[in-house]
Enzyme design. Structure first.
Site, PDB file in Angstrom:
ATOM      1  CB  THR A 266      -0.875   0.067   1.148  1.00  0.00           C
ATOM      2  OG1 THR A 266      -0.177  -0.537   2.179  1.00  0.00           O
ATOM      3  CG2 THR A 266      -1.909  -0.986   1.093  1.00  0.00           C
ATOM      4  CG  PHE A 391      -6.031   4.527   5.576  1.00  0.00           C
ATOM      5  CD1 PHE A 391      -4.745   3.858   5.458  1.00  0.00           C
ATOM      6  CD2 PHE A 391      -5.813   6.341   5.459  1.00  0.00           C
ATOM      7  CE1 PHE A 391      -3.790   4.545   5.150  1.00  0.00           C
ATOM      8  CE2 PHE A 391      -4.712   6.740   4.925  1.00  0.00           C
ATOM      9  CZ  PHE A 391      -3.606   5.849   5.072  1.00  0.00           C
ATOM     10  CB  CYS A 398      -5.853   0.638   7.433  1.00  0.00           C
ATOM     11  SG  CYS A 398      -4.195   0.379   7.392  1.00  0.00           S
TER      12      CYS A 398
END
Length: 449
Positions: A266, A391, A398
């Site tokens: 990511t 996110f 996350c």
């Protein structure tokens, strides 16, 4: 509910999709069909949400939950019930989440900073040594950096990322991620015919990855490697505060693999896109450097932990990068019960794909342009809260968000102080999609300052 034109019997909309760039194709449908529509693939229906008020609805945790479906579910063979791949009903997710949350506190983040800085400086030294060989392969090198960062800060393990020879673990992980992504969009029969080599290699790669992580855990347990204040030590020593139980070794392995996957792919993509846009916008580089020098100075001193939060313009560059090309460009939700979405009835368990690529109604007609000032405080306050969710949302958002943002701001700042970033003539941005996204074949000239 709207749907693509020219739907075919049995295969549905399959011929109108693009297995190599599925999310970008879905975004084209959003512009054609609106914020909510359905697609059908060989009898399976998927609802797609592209933004607007529909996104605000589907982010409501009381009505919708995270859905673990392909390609993410394809990784369960590797990462099992890790934080990223666990089903909502699995107790291991809550247990690991409880144990690991303190590892992303302010004090814990401070303890990772020096190792992050060391890794970034090693990348810069590597680029300096390689400068005469021509433009750098940015996506590949960002992968080297972010994997090294999570390996060292999380588990006290180095992948020797800046050696010329690629680590066998890295090669195996790259193949596994590619296989998981492609398997979500191909036809099983064709996979057996055309992809038989990858189909046979995948179990071998998974076995190597699991065995390697098991060895790291065992070495820490028996004292072969020293105790460290990192994610691995926390999982070995700290019980779940709710149950009082320590994580089993299998669960620890699943979390390690999860962080290695999610913690490098990511941020590597984010840094790659950011450097691409900065190479095209020297005035933004000048503004960023002026801020860096004002906060840190220009004597080459290391960036201190508390200084990273003061680099607000560099942070806006990161935020704008994530707006245009979020690391996970889409994620899946499912209906907790029979409900409606934008007035359309949907049943319990219905799968919804939320596409995060730029919504012009939220971001304006210039939504595809790169402008860090969209994240000035006044502009942020003026937008709906659901406009920006790179996110994820809810309890399953996350866990490493602050880790990733700190790493990205630190890395960009250090790179900009050491190099001029110059585009390769004629390069046009093309985006590669696997589990995450990244610029395809991005090469930049890095000139030592």
């Amino acid at each position: 509910m709207p749907r693509p034109a020219w739907r075919m019997p049995v295969i549905g909309d399959a011929l109108r999709l693009d297995p190599k760039r599925p999310v970008q194709r879905e975004m084209e449908f959003v512009r054609e069909l609106g914020d909510v529509f359905e697609i059908s693939i060989v009898g399976s229906t998927l609802i797609v949400v592209g933004g607007g008020d529909a996104a605000a609805e589907v982010f409501d945790e009381s009505r919708f939950a995270k859905a673990v479906v392909p390609p993410v579910s394809n990784l369960r063979e590797l990462a099992g019930d890790g934080l990223f791949t666990a089903f909502n009903r699995e107790p291991a997710w809550a247990q690991a989440h409880n144990v690991l949350m303190p590892a992303f506190s302010q004090s814990s983040m401070r303890s990772y900073h020096d190792t992050m800085t060391q890794c970034v400086d090693e990348l810069c030294d590597y680029w300096t040594e390689q400068a005469e060989r021509g433009p750098a392969d940015i996506s590949s090198d960002m992968n080297r950096l972010t994997l090294e960062v999570i390996g060292r800060t999380g588990f006290g393990y180095s992948f020797d990322s800046f050696d010329n020879q690629r680590h066998e673990f890295v090669e195996a992980m790259t193949r596994v991620l590619s296989f998981a992504s492609k398997a979500a969009n191909d036809v099983p029969v064709l996979r057996e015919i055309l992809g038989w080599k990858a189909l046979r290699q995948n179990p071998k790669d998974i076995a190597l990855l699991k065995r390697s992580v098991d060895d790291v855990i065992a070495a820490r347990r028996d004292g072969t490697t020293p105790r460290q204040d990192d994610l691995l030590q926390r999982m070995l020593e700290h019980p779940d505060p709710d149950t009082g139980e320590l994580l089993a070794d299998r669960s620890i392995r699943n979390q390690v693999l999860t962080f290695l996957i999610a913690g490098h792919e990511t941020t590597a993509g984010t840094l790659s896109f950011a450097l691409h846009y900065l190479s095209l916008n020297p005035e933004m580089v000048d503004k960023a450097r002026a801020e860096i020098e004002a906060v840190i100075g220009n004597d080459g001193a290391p960036i201190r932990f508390e200084q990273v939060a003061k680099l607000r313009y560099v942070r806006r560059i990161v935020d704008e990068t994530l707006r245009l090309w979020p690391s996970g460009p889409a994620f899946f939700r499912k209906a907790r019960a029979d409900t409606t979405l934008s007035g359309y009835p949907i049943g319990k368990g219905a799968t919804i794909l939320v596409v995060l690529l730029g919504d012009r109604r939220l971001w304006g007609e210039d939504a595809e342009e790169f402008d860090p000032d969209r994240f000035l405080p006044a502009a942020v306050r003026a937008r709906p809260a659901h406009a920006y969710k790179p996110f994820g949302v809810g309890a399953r958002a996350c866990i490493g968000r602050q880790f990733a943002l700190h790493e990205a701001v630190l890395a960009l700042s250090r790179i900009l102080m050491r190099f001029d970033v110059v585009p390769t003539p004629g390069y046009e941005l093309s985006v590669s999609e696997l589990l995450t996204i990244r610029p395809k074949k991005l090469r930049l000239h890095l000139r030592v300052r």
